[in-house]
Design an enzyme around this catalytic site. Structure first.
Site, PDB file in Angstrom:
ATOM      1  N   LYS A  32       0.855  -1.180   0.000  1.00 43.42           N
ATOM      2  CA  LYS A  32       0.000   0.000   0.000  1.00 43.42           C
ATOM      3  C   LYS A  32       0.892   1.231   0.000  1.00 43.42           C
ATOM      4  CE  LYS A  32      -3.495   2.410   2.707  1.00 43.42           C
ATOM      5  NZ  LYS A  32      -4.446   2.310   3.819  1.00 43.42           N
ATOM      6  N   LYS A  82      -2.278  -1.463  -3.751  1.00 46.35           N
ATOM      7  CA  LYS A  82      -3.132  -0.291  -3.656  1.00 46.35           C
ATOM      8  C   LYS A  82      -2.298   0.973  -3.728  1.00 46.35           C
ATOM      9  CE  LYS A  82      -6.029   1.931  -0.266  1.00 46.35           C
ATOM     10  NZ  LYS A  82      -6.560   1.861   1.065  1.00 46.35           N
TER      11      LYS A  82
HETATM   12  C1  PBG Z   1      -7.052   3.560   5.797  1.00 49.74           C
HETATM   13  C2  PBG Z   1      -7.412   3.391   4.382  1.00 49.74           C
HETATM   14  C3  PBG Z   1      -7.269   4.330   3.355  1.00 49.74           C
HETATM   15  C4  PBG Z   1      -7.865   3.768   2.225  1.00 49.74           C
HETATM   16  C5  PBG Z   1      -8.320   2.506   2.573  1.00 49.74           C
HETATM   17  N1  PBG Z   1      -8.016   2.269   3.921  1.00 49.74           N
HETATM   18  C6  PBG Z   1      -6.737   5.709   3.378  1.00 49.74           C
HETATM   19  C7  PBG Z   1      -5.380   5.980   3.832  1.00 49.74           C
HETATM   20  O1  PBG Z   1      -4.537   5.100   3.965  1.00 49.74           O
HETATM   21  O2  PBG Z   1      -5.137   7.149   4.081  1.00 49.74           O
HETATM   22  C8  PBG Z   1      -7.980   4.453   0.893  1.00 49.74           C
HETATM   23  C9  PBG Z   1      -9.071   3.953   0.015  1.00 49.74           C
HETATM   24  C10 PBG Z   1      -9.441   4.864  -1.084  1.00 49.74           C
HETATM   25  O3  PBG Z   1      -8.845   5.926  -1.336  1.00 49.74           O
HETATM   26  O4  PBG Z   1     -10.399   4.496  -1.770  1.00 49.74           O
HETATM   27  N2  PBG Z   1      -6.011   2.824   6.274  1.00 49.74           N
END
Ligand code: PBG
Length: 325
Positions: free
Chosen positions: A197, A250
């Site tokens: 991520k 992601k």
């Molecule tokens: C939180 C999380 C995030 C997303 C999914 N889980 C945001 C972040 O890490 O700031 C993003 C999902 C999206 O933008 O659709 N841990």
């Protein structure tokens, strides 16, 4: 080779029938999962302005939306809870009577086992500072945080989650969650690890939707740097070794090379998260008449499948499933 030698690649593209028969990549509703937001303490669903078509749901509207997705043969949902109260340790996240737990229970009771219910597992929606873990010395402390993640996983499993999806990018989070689940007898609850991520600007609209923006600093000390792919492979390797049942990359679009590298290297179930900013960009261009929403959506989702994703988590799920049926 010259045309005279008979090589005409256009022959297989001539009709829709031929194109369909020779398509290398398939896309169907069962390849898709929809993220949904459930907010505590509201009586009507609240539209999310940066994500047309999406809402912060009430329990009732959540179940209704999930029913519509299931009727269109979408594989399942990823649930995000937005609690009414937040604190420094995000304790609502592992409250058995918390908002996410209520949602998970309702979804499992109403939709049964043909529809997959995934619980996003993180602290950023639950902490008053908006970081994905507990703060010590102005930084997110890894080991105390993963201990809390274990408690969240058990609470989400008790509520009926088929899978828990840790998204905090702490080291050792999958192992901590797996052993916490096993210790409570939840051997069959699967872990979908947000393995690679990235610290991405494409999460902007989500942070409005989930009310989880960090109040200070950013997430670059725990999420990955966009320039790295070998590091993503190390993250995936670690999560598989720790017991992940499936791994996720992601965001999706700016990281299709990472999706492909992960699929190639590990031959493991791979999900890709087509995140909020990717959705909002496409929808904004479509609203302006600059691109065709239907074609751009199906092309985008196909590209993520072509890169190697078995599963695409996407805000386009409902409409795409309609178009695909
Ligand atoms: C939180 C999380 C995030 C997303 C999914 N889980 C945001 C972040 O890490 O700031 C993003 C999902 C999206 O933008 O659709 N841990």
């Amino acid at each position: 080779m010259t045309i005279e030698e008979g090589r005409r690649l256009r022959r297989l593209r001539r009709t829709q029938g031929l194109r369909r028969a020779f398509a290398e990549t398939s896309l169907s509703p069962s390849d898709l999962m929809a993220p949904l937001f459930l907010k505590e303490g509201i009586s009507e669903p609240a539209p999310i302005s940066s994500m047309p078509g999406h809402h912060q749901h009430t329990l009732e509207s959540l179940v209704k939306e999930a029913r519509e997705l299931a009727a269109r043969d979408v594989a399942g949902v990823v649930l995000f809870g937005i609690p009414a109260t937040k604190d420094a340790a995000g304790s609502e996240a592992h409250n058995d009577g918390g908002i996410a737990q209520k949602g998970l229970k309702a979804l499992k009771e109403e939709l049964g086992d043909d529809f997959v219910v995934v619980a996003d597992l993180c602290l950023c929606e639950y902490t008053d500072h908006g970081h994905c873990g507990v703060i010590e010395n102005e930084t997110v402390a890894n080991d105390p945080t993963i201990e809390i993640y274990g408690r969240i996983a058990v609470s989400q499993a008790r509520a009926g989650a088929d899978m828990v999806a840790p998204s905090g990018m702490m080291d050792g989070q999958v192992a901590a969650i797996r052993s916490a689940l096993d210790a409570e007898g939840f051997h069959d609850v699967a872990v979908l690890a947000y393995a690679a991520k990235y610290a991405s600007s494409f999460y902007g609209p989500f942070r409005e939707a989930a009310e989880g923006a960090p109040r200070f600093g950013d997430r670059r000390a725990y999420q990955q740097d966009p320039s790295n792919v070998l590091e993503a492979l190390r993250e995936v390797e670690a999560d598989i070794a720790e017991g992940a049942d499936a791994v996720m990359v992601k965001p999706a679009l700016a990281y299709l090379d990472v999706v492909a590298a992960v699929k190639d290297r590990f031959e493991y179930p791979v999900a890709a998260y087509n995140v909020s900013g990717e959705y909002s960009m496409l929808m904004a261009a479509a609203a302006n008449g600059w691109i065709d929403e239907r074609q751009a959506t199906l092309e985008t989702l196909t590209s993520i499948r072509r890169a190697g994703a078995d599963l695409v988590i996407t805000y386009h799920s409902k409409k795409a499933a309609e178009w695909l049926s």
